[in-house]
Scaffold this active site. Structure first.
Site, PDB file in Angstrom:
ATOM      1  N   HIS A 153      -6.945  13.630 -51.100  1.00  0.00           N
ATOM      2  CA  HIS A 153      -7.282  12.479 -50.139  1.00  0.00           C
ATOM      3  C   HIS A 153      -7.438  12.790 -48.871  1.00  0.00           C
ATOM      4  O   HIS A 153      -7.135  13.406 -48.179  1.00  0.00           O
ATOM      5  CB  HIS A 153      -5.864  10.743 -50.425  1.00  0.00           C
ATOM      6  N   ASP A 175      -1.801  16.994 -43.820  1.00  0.00           N
ATOM      7  CA  ASP A 175      -1.835  15.879 -45.199  1.00  0.00           C
ATOM      8  C   ASP A 175      -3.137  14.899 -45.613  1.00  0.00           C
ATOM      9  O   ASP A 175      -3.152  14.568 -44.053  1.00  0.00           O
ATOM     10  CB  ASP A 175      -0.710  15.391 -44.606  1.00  0.00           C
ATOM     11  N   GLU A 230      -4.726   6.557 -49.844  1.00  0.00           N
ATOM     12  CA  GLU A 230      -3.879   7.306 -49.785  1.00  0.00           C
ATOM     13  C   GLU A 230      -2.398   6.746 -49.481  1.00  0.00           C
ATOM     14  O   GLU A 230      -1.369   5.981 -49.875  1.00  0.00           O
ATOM     15  CB  GLU A 230      -3.715   8.559 -50.618  1.00  0.00           C
ATOM     16  N   ASP A 261      -1.905  17.505 -52.807  1.00  0.00           N
ATOM     17  CA  ASP A 261      -1.798  16.768 -51.856  1.00  0.00           C
ATOM     18  C   ASP A 261      -0.411  17.284 -51.353  1.00  0.00           C
ATOM     19  O   ASP A 261       0.893  16.217 -50.805  1.00  0.00           O
ATOM     20  CB  ASP A 261      -1.222  15.346 -52.254  1.00  0.00           C
ATOM     21  N   HIS A 302       2.885  12.999 -41.250  1.00  0.00           N
ATOM     22  CA  HIS A 302       2.675  11.989 -41.006  1.00  0.00           C
ATOM     23  C   HIS A 302       3.416  12.282 -39.630  1.00  0.00           C
ATOM     24  O   HIS A 302       3.647  11.210 -39.185  1.00  0.00           O
ATOM     25  CB  HIS A 302       3.338  10.837 -41.254  1.00  0.00           C
TER      26      HIS A 302
END
Length: 461
Positions: free
Chosen positions: A283, A295, A329, A357, A427
């Site tokens: 993604h 990520d 995503e 991922d 994140h």
């Protein structure tokens, strides 16, 4: 677990007969070595990742960075001389963080600043921020047991850590992430004025980890933020020492109208069955305050590299091979759904889809979603991957973006890298290019290329 995978593989090898074991296996082994040699000596994935993270940067759906990422990956595949490169339209959510968040804990005469980050999809606090007493809970059962009388007017602090005893850190993540996704609405139903959620990481540090949350239909809407794990430890300690402890937080996030964006698709045309597809992807979007190196910048460049490697070593696929950079995503999955919807409307047959991922770490295996026979056939190729430290080929997850293809009978495969460090960066603002090993990244791209080659040559039935 490894013994189980190998037992399946050996049984499957035995069922194919000695011809494959003695002739095809040897040819495949030589060809796969060529793929790995090319990736490790002349790979492009690392430099693609450097550009994607450092020249493009954060790429949250709907942002200028996301638009730049679309153009960059399209141009990269054109320059790599893919047979066909095109964009697929998709409308995506457009959430913006706004100015940097602020937070501090107040206990008696103490006032201590703590790091927070608004959760993706959260509303802003009222102007001037939100300040209230803190109620700490570990789970929804504890929260509901408190009832409206004790929760109303408070800020609920969800402080359930990821289980450090889980060797599979994705299992630990799955055991804790519900408090981020649904916690704010559960707290709001009981009258809370805000929610603070412990960051989803096993590491103790001062870096808040964001991620999506969802407002439940009919529930009041309250602001929600992630607090760093060190901040969570401090807040918990202060609440235990003084039940009247308060927290103040201010954030400026808002959700704008959906924005136009794109999935980016590059193809190597099939020589026998050009209307049948094998997809490899990652993604393209990332959270807004990070480079998104693991990520999922790593997954995107590995997908492009997998197709490029097969092209550059001279492989002529039977079926069309596609590298797909999915958009959105992180906070909506609109790209994955749009791709599957398009495939269905065009009556495209997708034999298999492979997703990366889980970060650009050392590849250990592939999870497979399919019938028992399909899993056994793919597990039979384990011997070909063993020389590269890849042993775990068997039942498992495919990936969020390729998930919608399962309804069309597509076999799903997810690359499984070493997961121990992934949630140190997931994140968070420290998910940067310097955290990715060139060699580990290249090994993952080569593994995906090898799996694509085997699926193309032998099929999955």
């Amino acid at each position: 677990m490894r013994k189980t995978f190998l037992s399946i593989a050996l049984l499957a090898f035995g069922s194919t007969g000695m011809t494959y074991a003695q002739t095809d296996y040897q040819a495949d082994s030589i060809f796969i070595r060529q793929i790995f040699n090319s990736a490790l000596s002349d790979g492009r994935s690392y430099e693609w990742l450097r550009d994607l993270t450092q020249k493009v940067g954060p790429r949250l759906s709907g942002s200028e960075g996301a638009a730049k990422a679309v153009e960059y990956t399209k141009d990269a595949m054109v320059n790599a001389k893919f047979d066909n490169v095109f964009l697929q339209n998709v409308m995506v959510p457009h959430w913006v963080r706004g100015a940097k968040e602020k937070a501090y804990i107040v206990s008696g005469k103490q006032k201590i600043n703590v790091p927070i980050a608004a959760l993706g999809g959260s509303v802003a606090t009222p102007k001037g921020g939100t300040k209230a007493k803190v109620i700490e809970v570990k789970n929804f059962q504890e929260l509901r047991a408190l009832g409206t009388e004790k929760v109303k007017g408070k800020i609920v602090f969800f402080n359930r850590p990821m289980d450090p005893t889980k060797l599979n850190t994705f299992e630990a993540y799955g055991g804790a992430v519900d408090q981020r996704g649904s916690g704010p609405s559960e707290a709001a139903k009981l009258g809370a004025v805000g929610a603070i959620v412990r960051s989803m990481t096993t590491r103790l540090d001062d870096i808040p980890h964001t991620g999506s949350m969802r407002y439940a239909s009919g529930a009041p809407i309250i602001p929600a933020a992630a607090i760093s794990t060190n901040g969570a430890e401090l807040l918990s300690k202060m609440v235990k020492e003084n039940p009247d402890t308060e927290i103040f937080f201010e954030q400026f996030s808002e959700t704008l109208s959906d924005a136009p964006s794109h999935n980016v698709i590059g193809e190597l045309k099939g020589s026998q069955n050009p209307a049948q597809y094998i997809v490899v992807g990652g993604h393209l979007d990332s959270w807004d305050f990070a480079q998104g190196a693991h990520d999922d910048g790593s997954g995107c460049v590995q997908a492009m590299e997998a197709v490029r490697l097969l092209k550059d070593v001279g492989y002529k696929p039977k079926n069309t091979l596609r590298a797909v950079m999915y958009m959105n995503e992180e906070n909506g999955l609109k790209g994955g759904v749009a791709y599957a919807d398009s495939a269905k409307s065009k009556n495209e047959k997708h034999i298999a889809a492979i997703e990366s991922d889980r970060g650009g770490f050392t590849p250990l295996g592939f999870g497979v979603v399919g019938t028992a026979a399909q899993k056994a056939k793919i597990a039979a190729w384990s011997k070909l991957f063993a020389a590269y430290g890849i042993h775990e080929i068997g039942p498992g997850g495919g990936g969020a973006d390729i998930g919608p293809l399962a309804q069309q009978g597509t076999v799903l495969l997810g690359l499984i890298p070493d997961s121990q460090r992934y949630f140190d960066y997931h994140h968070a603002s420290n998910d940067t290019f310097d955290k990715v090993s060139k060699r580990e990244l290249e090994l993952g791209g080569a593994a995906m290329a090898a799996m694509m080659y085997l699926v193309d040559k032998y099929g999955v039935e």
